[in-house]
Each structure stands twice: as C-alpha cells, then as structure tokens.
Design a protein around this motif. Structure first.
Motif, short mmCIF file in Angstrom:
data_model
loop_
_atom_site.label_atom_id
_atom_site.label_comp_id
_atom_site.label_asym_id
_atom_site.label_seq_id
_atom_site.Cartn_x
_atom_site.Cartn_y
_atom_site.Cartn_z
N SER A 136 0.83 -1.21 0.00
CA SER A 136 0.00 0.00 0.00
C SER A 136 0.86 1.26 0.00
N LEU A 137 2.02 1.19 0.64
CA LEU A 137 2.95 2.32 0.60
C LEU A 137 3.34 2.65 -0.83
N LEU A 155 -0.58 8.34 11.86
CA LEU A 155 -1.82 7.58 11.66
C LEU A 155 -1.55 6.07 11.64
N SER A 156 -0.37 5.67 11.15
CA SER A 156 -0.03 4.25 11.11
C SER A 156 0.11 3.65 12.51
N ALA A 157 0.41 4.49 13.48
CA ALA A 157 0.57 4.01 14.86
C ALA A 157 -0.75 3.91 15.61
N MET A 158 -1.85 4.39 15.01
CA MET A 158 -3.10 4.54 15.75
C MET A 158 -4.28 3.67 15.28
N LEU A 176 -4.84 1.16 8.76
CA LEU A 176 -3.39 1.10 8.56
C LEU A 176 -3.05 1.27 7.09
N VAL A 177 -3.80 0.62 6.21
CA VAL A 177 -3.55 0.74 4.77
C VAL A 177 -3.72 2.19 4.32
N ILE A 178 -4.78 2.85 4.78
CA ILE A 178 -5.01 4.25 4.41
C ILE A 178 -3.86 5.12 4.90
N ALA A 179 -3.42 4.88 6.14
CA ALA A 179 -2.31 5.66 6.69
C ALA A 179 -1.04 5.47 5.89
N ARG A 180 -0.77 4.23 5.46
CA ARG A 180 0.44 3.97 4.68
C ARG A 180 0.35 4.59 3.29
N ILE A 181 -0.84 4.66 2.73
CA ILE A 181 -1.01 5.34 1.45
C ILE A 181 -0.72 6.83 1.60
#
Length: 457
Positions: A60-61, A98-101, A108-113
């Motif tokens: 996703s990143l 956001l990835s930590a929360m 998590l996928v959205i945060a990594r994007i």
C-alpha cells in the motif's frame, strides 16, 4: 591555495548543506520502506491477516508513492520545489502518526497510502531540487547523497525495529510494538520539516517565474559571482518562459530524453534489487540457512548496500554516470546468472550469499544512485518537474510489479529461473547503457539540454 579555489570550496559548502537537508527525504523513503519488515509479522498476528492482505498491507505504501510521484511534477512546477518538499514532509509525518493509531487493517492501509504519497513526492523532488542547485562539477556526487540517505534510512530502521521489538515480550509487540515502529517515523519527518525552512527555492524554478534577482543571489551563493553570472546567462539564453505541458513531453525534441529517463527508472527496479531487499530472509532460507542465520545474512545485505553507496558518491563525478552504469550492469548480470546456477545446482552455504552481496554492491555503485542523478538532470528546465515525475511514476510502478510478482515467479517457474530472468534484463541494460545513455558528467543542466538538441550523446 589561490583565492578562486578557496571561493569554490566555500560556495560548495552551501550546496552541500542544502543538498544534505533536501536528501533527508531519502531517509524518510528508506525508513518507510524498511519499517514494514519489522512490523508485518506482529500486524499479521494482531489482525489475523491472510496472505493476500499481508501483501496489500506491505505494498500500500508503493501505491501511495506512485500517486505522489505522478502529481509531484505539476505541483512543483506551479508552487515551487521547496514548497512541495514541505508538503511531502507533512504527509510523511501524518502517515507515520496515523499508522501508529489504527484499530483495523483498513486504517493502517489508508495511513500507509498517505505516508506513501509523501515518500513518492520526495523521491521525485529531492533529487530534482539538488540537481537544480548544484554546481555542474559535483552535481552527481550531491544528487547521490539522496540515494545514500535512502540506504541509511533502511540500515538505521533495521536497528530501530530490533530495539523496539526487544522492549517487551511477543504479546507486547503484537499489541504495541509495531505501533511504536511506525510512530517513531514522526521524528525524522518533523526534523525534515524544520530543516526545510533553512533552504532556498530552486534558482531555476525562480527563473521560470521571472525572479532573476533572487535566482542570481542563490547561484552566487553556490558558485561565486562570475560562475553565477555565466550560469544565469545560459539559463536566459534558452528562453524558457513558460512551463512545458505534458503533451510537450512526447514532442520529437523531448522523446529521447524521456525514453532514457523512463527506461532507466524501470531497469533500476526490474533487475531485481527490491526482490532481494524485500524477500532476502526467504531467499537465504532456501539456501539452507535457518531463521537466525537468514536474518544475519540480511543485515550483511544492508551493510554492503550502505558501504558501496558511499563509494558511489566518490566515484560518480570522477568516473562518470555512463561508465558506472555499464560496469555495474555487467557485474549484476554475472552475479544473477551465478545465483540462478547455484539454486539450479542445489548449492548451499555461502556461495549464493557471496554472489548476492556482489550483486548488491554492483547495484549500489551504479543503478542505485546513478538513475536518481540522471532522471534529475537530463530534462530541460521548463519540463523537468513533469518529466521527472513521469520517470519516478514508472519507477514506483515497476517496484510494485516486482514486489507483487516475485513470490509468484518463485512458485511458478522456480528460484533459479527467476534469477536468470533478472539476469537477462540486466544483460539488456548493458546494451541500453552502452548505445543509448549519454554521459552528463561535468556538464551544466543547460549544456545537457543543448546536447539533446544537437543530437549528440
């Protein structure tokens, strides 16, 4: 020591200082690429992920980075290189936080994007910015600082992951450890944001905006008064009054540099480097290494990558871009064929490790840094932002393709044939670099543009 030498060295310090700050974006790239390797096992347990979702969480990143690379050119041409680097730092920091929360894998996928968009933007804009502020005599070395920052980020992150994982037991790592791994990325993101306040805007972008006085002041800081006036006249003589359009990228005059930039970007990925970086432990397990030994051998991959990228910084403005690409391609081809032969013959032990390490070293002094340098310097100023974004988009798309297909290739055609496939691509890259790629060492960006216009390579 004569006055001119003293002046040249003084002005070079400004270029180095600004380049190092801009290159921290590469550290963020390396951090976000490597942090998932330490976290994915705990995430898989925490959210009970199936193999397909594991792959999506990892890649996703890259989806975000592809988006960021695609839009960075237009945005930086309109709003400036520095301003968009600031935006990329904000997006990276937000993505890390956001990835930590998240309470679920979708979050998590959205945060990594989100973080990936920042990584993709900086992967385009950091080398581009450094190329536009650097004196021609050491532009290759300065742009290569970006790639050195990438491998430094990867290298450091391995130890950060290990340190955080060692704080608690497995239950703590599954509940909290992976969150701290992601969240730690906020620190370099905010540091980057603060340091960007100390760099000037690209003088070539300022010239496009008809801000000659500001541009001359920055060029004088880099090169001294006489060299700055000469460089300013070169820029003015090209009469680049408006930013080029995307359609202009495909005009006959720009078709060849675009082709070179895109093909180099794709070759950097499809010669197999990230198949090794992402899946090194699994590759080494196939040679008979146990889990602990496989992880130890993976650390050696990071060490070799780090050390030979540092060597590339010294070589690139001495040997030249083209020579490094050709020699590196030859060595990569030999090593990949040898690795494939090792797996085909059932050879175990350290023989395969040796050839993989030599392959990584060959990549680190050639395609690793040189491609970033060349795609930041071979395009005309009026179109450089958009053209670099196209090349970076293709690079990230190729990265995604390799990361997704490598496990399927291993299962479908076998490990040996997979490495032989990479070897064939590396052999093709030898021919491409010998026949098509130009030498740009020691030339100003304007001289490189005239070189394309005259048809000389």
């Amino acid at each position: 020591m004569d006055e001119q030498h003293v002046k040249g060295r003084t002005f070079s310090r400004y270029a180095v200082f600004y380049s190092v700050i801009a290159a921290i974006g590469g550290f963020l790239f390396g951090y976000d690429t490597a942090v998932i390797s330490g976290a994915i096992g705990f995430i898989t347990t925490r959210f009970d992920l199936q193999p397909g979702m594991v792959g999506w969480t990892v890649s996703s990143l890259i989806i975000g980075a592809t988006i960021g690379a695609a839009c960075s050119g237009v945005l930086s041409d309109k709003y400036g290189r520095k301003n968009m680097l600031v935006v990329s730092a904000l997006l990276f920091s937000l993505g890390a936080l956001l990835s930590a929360m998240p309470t679920g894998v979708a979050g998590l996928v959205i945060a990594r994007i989100v973080g990936g968009i920042g990584v993709g933007m900086t992967s385009t804009l950091s080398p581009l910015y450094i190329a536009e502020i650097s004196p021609a005599r050491n532009r290759g070395r300065l742009v290569s600082i970006y790639q050195f920052a990438v491998v430094t980020g990867i290298f450091v992150t391995f130890f950060i992951n290990a340190g955080i994982a060692g704080i608690g037991d497995d239950a703590w790592d599954v509940a909290y450890g992976w969150r701290w791994m992601f969240g730690f990325g906020v620190l370099p993101g905010l540091l980057y944001l603060v340091l960007l306040a100390f760099i000037p805007e690209s003088p070539r972008w300022l010239m496009k905006r008809k801000q000659e006085v500001r541009a001359l002041d920055i060029l004088e800081r880099m090169n001294g008064k006489e060299a700055a006036k000469s460089e300013l006249n070169e820029i003015l003589n090209l009469k680049e009054e408006e930013a080029g359009s995307v359609r202009e990228l495909f005009s006959p005059a720009l078709r060849l540099p675009l082709f070179v930039g895109v093909v180099l970007a794709i070759l950097q990925q499809i010669t197999g480097i990230n198949a090794i970086m992402y899946y090194a432990p699994e590759i080494f397990k196939q040679t008979g290494a146990g889990t602990d030994a496989a992880l130890s051998q993976t650390v050696w991959v990071g060490i070799v990558n780090f050390g030979f990228t540092l060597l590339a910084l010294w070589l690139i403005d001495k040997v030249g871009r083209k020579m490094l690409l050709v020699v590196g391609s030859i060595a990569m081809t030999v090593c990949l064929f040898a690795v494939g032969y090792g797996f085909q013959s059932g050879i175990t032990g350290y023989s395969i490790l040796f050839f993989i390490l030599v392959y990584v070293a060959s990549f680190a002094i050639s395609f690793g840094p040189v491609v970033w340098v060349m795609i930041s310097e071979i395009f005309p100023t009026r179109i450089r932002g958009r053209a670099t974004a196209v090349a970076s988009f293709c690079l990230w798309a190729a990265d995604y393709a390799v990361s997704q297909t490598f496990p399927m290739l291993i299962e479908g055609i076998g490990t040996a044939r997979t490495f032989w496939l990479f070897a064939v691509v590396s052999a093709i890259s030898i021919l491409f670099c010998v026949r098509i790629v130009p030498e740009t060492k020691g030339k100003t960006l304007e001289q490189i543009e005239r070189q394309w216009q005259s048809g000389r390579r």
